[in-house]
Design an enzyme around this catalytic site. Structure first.
Site, PDB file in Angstrom:
ATOM      1  N   HIS A  15      41.479  42.076  39.272  1.00 11.21           N
ATOM      2  CA  HIS A  15      40.496  43.106  39.651  1.00 11.21           C
ATOM      3  C   HIS A  15      41.224  44.278  40.329  1.00 11.21           C
ATOM      4  O   HIS A  15      41.023  45.433  39.967  1.00 11.21           O
ATOM      5  CB  HIS A  15      39.464  42.485  40.600  1.00 11.21           C
ATOM      6  N   GLU A  16      42.062  43.960  41.301  1.00 14.41           N
ATOM      7  CA  GLU A  16      42.761  45.027  42.043  1.00 14.41           C
ATOM      8  C   GLU A  16      43.708  45.800  41.135  1.00 14.41           C
ATOM      9  O   GLU A  16      43.768  47.027  41.185  1.00 14.41           O
ATOM     10  CB  GLU A  16      43.520  44.448  43.241  1.00 14.41           C
ATOM     11  N   TYR A  38      34.418  57.146  42.535  1.00 15.33           N
ATOM     12  CA  TYR A  38      34.082  55.906  43.245  1.00 15.33           C
ATOM     13  C   TYR A  38      32.782  56.101  44.018  1.00 15.33           C
ATOM     14  O   TYR A  38      32.756  56.026  45.243  1.00 15.33           O
ATOM     15  CB  TYR A  38      35.239  55.516  44.172  1.00 15.33           C
ATOM     16  N   HIS A  77      29.634  48.076  44.630  1.00 18.34           N
ATOM     17  CA  HIS A  77      29.851  46.634  44.449  1.00 18.34           C
ATOM     18  C   HIS A  77      28.545  45.884  44.181  1.00 18.34           C
ATOM     19  O   HIS A  77      28.558  44.676  43.972  1.00 18.34           O
ATOM     20  CB  HIS A  77      30.520  46.024  45.683  1.00 18.34           C
TER      21      HIS A  77
END
Lengths: 361, 86
Positions: free
Chosen positions: A178-179, A193, A283
């Site tokens: 993911h990172e 973002y 998220h």
């Protein structure tokens, strides 16, 4: 010879103009024009020769281009020794020296980083995060009991967890994938973002994170449990997120309560675009495109990375994916790429359409 | 006065909080907040955590990396005693 290219007369002047220049009566101009005409004929002659020459003949003349250097993973792992000082972190391991060390977190990120790097290279021919061999830098044991992992634009940083609710954020390969994928996204569409676009940014990271884990464990769409961070969040019934059923990663958790992710657009959460609002719920609402991917992959069947992953990667690396793309843009692009890759009436196209339909996008 | 440190964001967005009684003067507090103000042009860290300091009814974002040495111990204690807000 290249020196002559500094003189404009030697570059792009057509032959009829050169002939006129030769006859111009100006000796200096005529000299250059003749010189240029002579080189042009030599160039044409050389080109004809090399067109007809065998590979062996070209090798003898040194005219065979060198093969591009093979892409090899470059990685460094640092130990922050439970401080927040990244600049003075100790080098634990690097791909050149492969030092021995005892940190489990360090070993986890080497394994996860390599699985992620292999995934992108083997399946898509991608050479690291930036597709240009970027050195992967991973920092473990960041801060005291920090329950988080992040990508800061240059490196991946992992905390050890508080040991009560969370264990080390290096415990799951999908979290590492993911990172690393945040880095890939940053080098491709560089999705904003915030709000829906930020949720897509998060979703790409979850989707590639889960595929990296599935491939590492050789799991097909039926065998996988589609959970992200199932070891990171302590407790057998808990995980950080679920792609199969967003909103069920954890339920009735004594500290965290219930997983807030929606699976469908009807339940999209409008949150403030602030730090405390998770930049508009990036998220949270990522559950919606995550679910669309899961349904698509499940209906296509087999290994998620073989077909569904190809479609999503094609979108992620498509120059038409805008930095402020919305869910519907990614929906349309996944359908377009599925049509291009597998045919307009293919099962894959139907599966992708069904995925977005079930997510109500 | 009571100061409250609040952490938000992260891989799963949870809120954590801790508070402590301090004997700052108003002037000292204003100076501290000025020093630990985050850089507004800083890039958004993917999955990053964010901190804010609450004093009374006012709230201000802070960058803990900028905390002056003489306040390190206080902020370390605050950070280490943070609890998840349910």
């Amino acid at each position: 010879m290249y020196k002559n290219h500094l003189n404009p007369i030697h570059c792009i002047i057509p032959p009829y103009m050169l002939s006129k220049l030769i006859e111009s009566g100006n000796k200096k101009v005529a000299d250059m024009a003749v010189n240029s005409k002579f080189r042009s004929y030599r160039f044409l002659s050389d080109r004809n020769f090399f067109r007809a020459a065998s590979f062996y003949e070209k090798t003898i003349l040194g005219a065979v281009p060198k093969k591009p250097a093979k892409s090899t993973m470059q990685m460094e792992v640092y130990d922050c020794r439970q401080t927040t000082d990244l600049t003075n972190a100790t080098l634990l391991w690097d791909t050149k020296n492969k030092q021995r060390f005892n940190s489990i977190a360090g070993k986890n990120v080497i394994k996860g980083g390599k699985a992620s790097w292999d995934f992108y290279r083997d399946l898509f021919g991608r050479n690291s995060i930036d597709n240009n061999g970027l050195l992967i830098k991973q920092y473990v044991h960041y801060d005291k009991g920090m329950d988080n992992a992040y990508w800061d634009g240059r490196r991946m940083v992992y905390g050890d967890g508080d040991g009560v609710v969370f264990t080390s954020f290096t415990s799951d390969i999908d979290v590492i994938g993911h990172e690393l994928t945040h880095g890939v996204t940053e080098n491709e569409a560089n999705l904003d973002y915030e709000n829906q676009t930020g949720a897509l940014n998060e979703s790409f990271s979850d989707i590639f994170g889960i595929m990296i884990k599935q491939r590492y464990n050789n799991q097909d769409v039926k065998k996988s449990n589609w959970l992200i961070g199932e070891k990171v969040l302590i407790g057998i019934n808990y995980a950080l997120r679920s792609l199969k059923a967003p909103g069920t990663g954890y339920r009735n958790h004594p500290e965290l309560g219930d997983d807030p992710q929606p699976a469908i657009m009807d339940n999209y959460q409008d949150m403030p675009n602030t730090e405390s609002g998770d930049w508009g719920g990036v998220h949270i609402n990522s559950g919606i495109p995550n679910f669309a991917f899961y349904v698509s992959a499940f209906n296509i069947g087999g290994y998620s990375w073989e077909k569904t992953g190809r479609i999503w990667y094609a979108v992620l690396t498509d120059s038409n994916l805008a930095h402020d793309a919305k869910f519907v843009d990614v929906k349309n692009m996944t359908i377009q790429h599925a049509e291009r890759l597998f045919g307009i009436n293919s099962l894959e196209v139907k599966a992708v359409k069904q995925g977005w339909l079930e997510a109500k996008v | 006065m009571k100061i409250k440190l609040i952490r938000t964001g992260g891989f799963i967005p949870i809120t954590k909080m801790a508070e402590v009684e301090v004997n700052f003067t108003d002037k000292e507090l204003v100076r501290l907040i000025e020093v630990i103000k985050p850089d507004p042009s800083a890039q958004r860290i993917k999955d990053g955590n964010y901190y804010q300091l609450n004093v009374g009814t006012s709230s201000t974002p802070v960058d803990l990396e900028k905390v002056p040495e003489e306040y390190n111990e206080l902020f370390s204690k605050l950070k280490n005693s943070m609890k998840i807000v349910k």
